[in-house]
Design an enzyme around this catalytic site. Structure first.
Site, PDB file in Angstrom:
ATOM      1  N   PHE A  17       0.837  -1.212   0.000  1.00 48.99           N
ATOM      2  CA  PHE A  17       0.000   0.000   0.000  1.00 48.99           C
ATOM      3  C   PHE A  17       0.871   1.262   0.000  1.00 48.99           C
ATOM      4  O   PHE A  17       0.883   2.024  -0.977  1.00 48.99           O
ATOM      5  CB  PHE A  17      -0.939  -0.083   1.211  1.00 48.99           C
ATOM      6  CG  PHE A  17      -1.517   1.215   1.660  1.00 48.99           C
ATOM      7  CD1 PHE A  17      -2.181   2.046   0.760  1.00 48.99           C
ATOM      8  CD2 PHE A  17      -1.416   1.621   2.992  1.00 48.99           C
ATOM      9  CE1 PHE A  17      -2.722   3.254   1.180  1.00 48.99           C
ATOM     10  CE2 PHE A  17      -1.957   2.816   3.417  1.00 48.99           C
ATOM     11  CZ  PHE A  17      -2.599   3.638   2.513  1.00 48.99           C
ATOM     12  N   THR A  41       1.989  -9.428   1.221  1.00 48.43           N
ATOM     13  CA  THR A  41       0.748  -8.642   1.242  1.00 48.43           C
ATOM     14  C   THR A  41       0.712  -7.631   0.099  1.00 48.43           C
ATOM     15  O   THR A  41      -0.279  -6.911  -0.054  1.00 48.43           O
ATOM     16  CB  THR A  41       0.583  -7.868   2.575  1.00 48.43           C
ATOM     17  OG1 THR A  41       1.816  -7.182   2.857  1.00 48.43           O
ATOM     18  CG2 THR A  41       0.237  -8.788   3.716  1.00 48.43           C
ATOM     19  N   ASP A  62      12.958 -11.610  -0.906  1.00 42.25           N
ATOM     20  CA  ASP A  62      12.587 -11.506   0.509  1.00 42.25           C
ATOM     21  C   ASP A  62      13.749 -10.849   1.247  1.00 42.25           C
ATOM     22  O   ASP A  62      14.889 -11.329   1.164  1.00 42.25           O
ATOM     23  CB  ASP A  62      12.317 -12.920   1.060  1.00 42.25           C
ATOM     24  CG  ASP A  62      11.633 -12.879   2.409  1.00 42.25           C
ATOM     25  OD1 ASP A  62      12.140 -12.168   3.304  1.00 42.25           O
ATOM     26  OD2 ASP A  62      10.603 -13.543   2.565  1.00 42.25           O
ATOM     27  N   VAL A  63      13.467  -9.778   1.980  1.00 43.94           N
ATOM     28  CA  VAL A  63      14.555  -9.025   2.638  1.00 43.94           C
ATOM     29  C   VAL A  63      15.232  -9.812   3.758  1.00 43.94           C
ATOM     30  O   VAL A  63      16.249  -9.373   4.292  1.00 43.94           O
ATOM     31  CB  VAL A  63      14.083  -7.652   3.176  1.00 43.94           C
ATOM     32  CG1 VAL A  63      13.686  -6.719   2.041  1.00 43.94           C
ATOM     33  CG2 VAL A  63      12.969  -7.809   4.204  1.00 43.94           C
ATOM     34  N   TYR A 149       5.342  -7.918  15.788  1.00 46.19           N
ATOM     35  CA  TYR A 149       5.400  -6.662  15.024  1.00 46.19           C
ATOM     36  C   TYR A 149       6.022  -5.548  15.873  1.00 46.19           C
ATOM     37  O   TYR A 149       6.994  -4.912  15.471  1.00 46.19           O
ATOM     38  CB  TYR A 149       3.988  -6.287  14.591  1.00 46.19           C
ATOM     39  CG  TYR A 149       3.883  -5.076  13.698  1.00 46.19           C
ATOM     40  CD1 TYR A 149       4.272  -5.129  12.363  1.00 46.19           C
ATOM     41  CD2 TYR A 149       3.366  -3.872  14.178  1.00 46.19           C
ATOM     42  CE1 TYR A 149       4.148  -4.011  11.531  1.00 46.19           C
ATOM     43  CE2 TYR A 149       3.246  -2.759  13.361  1.00 46.19           C
ATOM     44  CZ  TYR A 149       3.632  -2.837  12.038  1.00 46.19           C
ATOM     45  OH  TYR A 149       3.510  -1.725  11.220  1.00 46.19           O
ATOM     46  N   LYS A 153       9.760  -4.194  15.289  1.00 43.21           N
ATOM     47  CA  LYS A 153      10.009  -2.810  14.859  1.00 43.21           C
ATOM     48  C   LYS A 153      10.882  -2.069  15.878  1.00 43.21           C
ATOM     49  O   LYS A 153      11.681  -1.209  15.512  1.00 43.21           O
ATOM     50  CB  LYS A 153       8.675  -2.080  14.674  1.00 43.21           C
ATOM     51  CG  LYS A 153       7.864  -2.561  13.466  1.00 43.21           C
ATOM     52  CD  LYS A 153       8.429  -2.022  12.159  1.00 43.21           C
ATOM     53  CE  LYS A 153       7.515  -2.327  10.990  1.00 43.21           C
ATOM     54  NZ  LYS A 153       8.024  -1.787   9.719  1.00 43.21           N
ATOM     55  N   THR A 179      -2.237   4.928   8.725  1.00 44.85           N
ATOM     56  CA  THR A 179      -2.357   5.605   7.440  1.00 44.85           C
ATOM     57  C   THR A 179      -3.274   4.778   6.545  1.00 44.85           C
ATOM     58  O   THR A 179      -3.232   3.546   6.593  1.00 44.85           O
ATOM     59  CB  THR A 179      -0.969   5.774   6.812  1.00 44.85           C
ATOM     60  OG1 THR A 179      -0.155   6.524   7.727  1.00 44.85           O
ATOM     61  CG2 THR A 179      -1.020   6.514   5.487  1.00 44.85           C
TER      62      THR A 179
HETATM   63  P1  NAD Z   1       1.545  -3.527   3.252  1.00 47.42           P
HETATM   64  O1  NAD Z   1       1.324  -4.827   3.928  1.00 47.42           O
HETATM   65  O2  NAD Z   1       0.575  -3.079   2.223  1.00 47.42           O
HETATM   66  O3  NAD Z   1       2.988  -3.474   2.595  1.00 47.42           O
HETATM   67  C1  NAD Z   1       4.091  -4.226   3.036  1.00 47.42           C
HETATM   68  C2  NAD Z   1       4.828  -4.727   1.810  1.00 47.42           C
HETATM   69  O4  NAD Z   1       6.009  -5.423   2.239  1.00 47.42           O
HETATM   70  C3  NAD Z   1       4.011  -5.726   0.988  1.00 47.42           C
HETATM   71  O5  NAD Z   1       4.122  -5.412  -0.371  1.00 47.42           O
HETATM   72  C4  NAD Z   1       4.640  -7.068   1.316  1.00 47.42           C
HETATM   73  O6  NAD Z   1       4.476  -8.023   0.301  1.00 47.42           O
HETATM   74  C5  NAD Z   1       6.079  -6.652   1.532  1.00 47.42           C
HETATM   75  N1  NAD Z   1       6.847  -7.583   2.380  1.00 47.42           N
HETATM   76  C6  NAD Z   1       6.482  -8.098   3.576  1.00 47.42           C
HETATM   77  N2  NAD Z   1       7.475  -8.880   4.067  1.00 47.42           N
HETATM   78  C7  NAD Z   1       8.492  -8.839   3.154  1.00 47.42           C
HETATM   79  C8  NAD Z   1       9.760  -9.443   3.084  1.00 47.42           C
HETATM   80  N3  NAD Z   1      10.200 -10.233   4.055  1.00 47.42           N
HETATM   81  N4  NAD Z   1      10.526  -9.206   1.991  1.00 47.42           N
HETATM   82  C9  NAD Z   1      10.085  -8.410   0.991  1.00 47.42           C
HETATM   83  N5  NAD Z   1       8.873  -7.816   1.007  1.00 47.42           N
HETATM   84  C10 NAD Z   1       8.084  -8.022   2.077  1.00 47.42           C
HETATM   85  O7  NAD Z   1       1.644  -2.446   4.429  1.00 47.42           O
HETATM   86  P2  NAD Z   1       1.813  -0.864   4.368  1.00 47.42           P
HETATM   87  O8  NAD Z   1       0.679  -0.269   5.106  1.00 47.42           O
HETATM   88  O9  NAD Z   1       2.109  -0.411   2.999  1.00 47.42           O
HETATM   89  O10 NAD Z   1       3.097  -0.686   5.299  1.00 47.42           O
HETATM   90  C11 NAD Z   1       4.388  -0.465   4.753  1.00 47.42           C
HETATM   91  C12 NAD Z   1       5.373  -0.253   5.893  1.00 47.42           C
HETATM   92  O11 NAD Z   1       4.978   0.864   6.682  1.00 47.42           O
HETATM   93  C13 NAD Z   1       5.467  -1.454   6.835  1.00 47.42           C
HETATM   94  O12 NAD Z   1       6.815  -1.611   7.227  1.00 47.42           O
HETATM   95  C14 NAD Z   1       4.645  -1.019   8.026  1.00 47.42           C
HETATM   96  O13 NAD Z   1       5.100  -1.626   9.217  1.00 47.42           O
HETATM   97  C15 NAD Z   1       4.860   0.483   8.037  1.00 47.42           C
HETATM   98  N6  NAD Z   1       3.738   1.174   8.681  1.00 47.42           N
HETATM   99  C16 NAD Z   1       2.552   1.319   8.040  1.00 47.42           C
HETATM  100  C17 NAD Z   1       1.495   1.931   8.687  1.00 47.42           C
HETATM  101  C18 NAD Z   1       0.167   2.135   8.031  1.00 47.42           C
HETATM  102  O14 NAD Z   1      -0.774   2.574   8.709  1.00 47.42           O
HETATM  103  N7  NAD Z   1      -0.025   1.897   6.761  1.00 47.42           N
HETATM  104  C19 NAD Z   1       1.661   2.392   9.999  1.00 47.42           C
HETATM  105  C20 NAD Z   1       2.886   2.189  10.622  1.00 47.42           C
HETATM  106  C21 NAD Z   1       3.924   1.599   9.948  1.00 47.42           C
END
Ligand code: NAD
Ligand code: UDP
Length: 323
Positions: A17, A41, A62-63, A149, A153, A179
């Site tokens: 996202f 995801t 995968d990271v 989580y 983090k 967000t």
């Molecule tokens: P999301 O789940 O849509 O995106 C996460 C992405 O990371 C996905 O595309 C998933 O496939 C990829 N991913 C997961 N594990 C992976 C791995 N091991 N290797 C490679 N790719 C991997 O979530 P988002 O809302 O877009 O969040 C993105 C980042 O921002 C995350 O780190 C999340 O913790 C952080 N964050 C988001 C929010 C929010 O409200 N959206 C709030 C706080 C923190």
């Protein structure tokens, strides 16, 4: 970087996202974007529009495994963010946060790249300080269902600051608060997408607990503006910096707003509150205001209207194609 060359920017989690919006913003700014994702995801639909762009490159990776590429900047977003998804395989969630951070920090060290970490308000846990400022250390359960989580983090933040102290890395740690916006998955499980999809379908709106718990919702465009500004700020600004919208609302009021905006007849149903669900959350964004000259511009109503329009179109399309 040679003169006249495009900046090479790595976005881990770039098909997710936030990641897909960030890729779009960086491409528009003229950067070369390398998107790395394991598609846990993330979705190809989120990045399909960039695939023909010669300045966009996609790598399924995968990271948790080391990565060897040449880059100038790294935005480390790879980690599932929705509770249902990060709790599905909690060991992998911790690995993505902790080993993923080590791998990306090692890459930053080798390439001398600036590195941004998508940390989270979850580092504050169920807070006893309100609103939460960056100097608050948090109240986190280390052994609960959210710990993979939250603690993952938190450990990633520790690693970022140790790499800074030990190797003088250029780090940017952002604590992102809830967000929302277009390109969340309909089955993402987070509250805004759940309520909007339920309201549009006329299904019951699922309130966990009493609905009196609060969150503060930031529209995606505002958040991406802040992330890019932070990356562009001077090396001395390492964070952690809270990024979010301080307009706080209860989950019950959020449901009512979404019902009004969609004109839905969905009833409310009350379900058990998951354990360790924080009772309140609201960012103190004074530091971001002062150091980045940033604050959110989008009201909850404006953001919800755009998000509803996105899901309405997506679900209309799905109905037509019989998916
Ligand atoms: P999301 O789940 O849509 O995106 C996460 C992405 O990371 C996905 O595309 C998933 O496939 C990829 N991913 C997961 N594990 C992976 C791995 N091991 N290797 C490679 N790719 C991997 O979530 P988002 O809302 O877009 O969040 C993105 C980042 O921002 C995350 O780190 C999340 O913790 C952080 N964050 C988001 C929010 C929010 O409200 N959206 C709030 C706080 C923190
Ligand atoms: N929530 C809810 N119904 C849902 C999804 C979530 O009442 O269908 C609640 C959840 O219990 C939490 C809040 O909404 O109190 C925000 O949940 P989300 O998963 O979006 O984010 P987080 O808890 O990580 O802030």
């Amino acid at each position: 970087m040679k003169p006249g060359q495009r900046k090479k920017v790595l976005v881990t989690g770039g098909a997710g996202f936030l990641g897909s919006h960030l890729c779009e913003r960086l491409l528009a700014a003229g950067d070369y974007v390398l998107c790395v994702d394991n598609f846990y995801t993330g979705s190809k639909a989120n990045i399909a529009r960039f695939l023909g762009n010669p300045h966009f490159e996609l790598l399924r990776h995968d990271v948790v495994s080391p990565l060897f590429v040449e880059v100038d900047e790294i935005y480390n977003l790879a980690c599932p963010a929705s509770p249902i998804h990060y709790q599905f395989d909690p060991v992998q969630t911790t690995k993505s946060s902790v080993i993923g951070a080590i791998n990306m920090l090692d890459l930053a060290k080798r390439t001398d790249a600036r590195i941004f970490q998508a940390s989270t308000s979850e580092v504050y846990g169920d807070p006893d300080i309100h609103p939460q400022g960056e100097d608050y250390w948090g109240r986190v359960n280390p052994v609960g269902i959210r710990s993979c989580y939250d603690e993952g983090k938190r450990c990633a933040e520790t690693l970022f600051f140790d790499y800074r102290r030990q190797y003088n890395l250029k780090i940017k740690v952002a604590r992102i608060f809830n967000t929302y916006g277009p390109r969340m998955l309909p089955n993402d499980g987070r509250v805004v997408s759940n309520f909007v999809v339920q309201a549009l379908k006329g299904d019951p709106i699922t309130i966990y607990g009493s609905g009196n718990q609060s969150r503060s919702f930031c529209y995606v465009d505002d958040l991406i503006n802040a992330a890019v500004k932070f990356m562009e700020s001077g090396d001395e600004l390492t964070g952690p910096v809270n990024l979010g919208n301080p307009a706080e609302i209860s989950i019950l009021d959020l449901a009512q707003r979404i019902i009004e905006l969609t004109g839905s007849k969905s009833p409310l149903v009350f379900k058990p509150l998951p354990s360790d669900d924080p009772t309140q959350r609201c960012p103190d964004i004074d530091l971001a205001r002062r150091e980045l000259g940033w604050e959110p511009q989008t009201t909850l109503e404006q953001g919800l209207v755009r998000t509803i329009a996105y899901f309405d179109e997506l679900m209309g399309r799905a109905r037509v194609s019989g998916l």
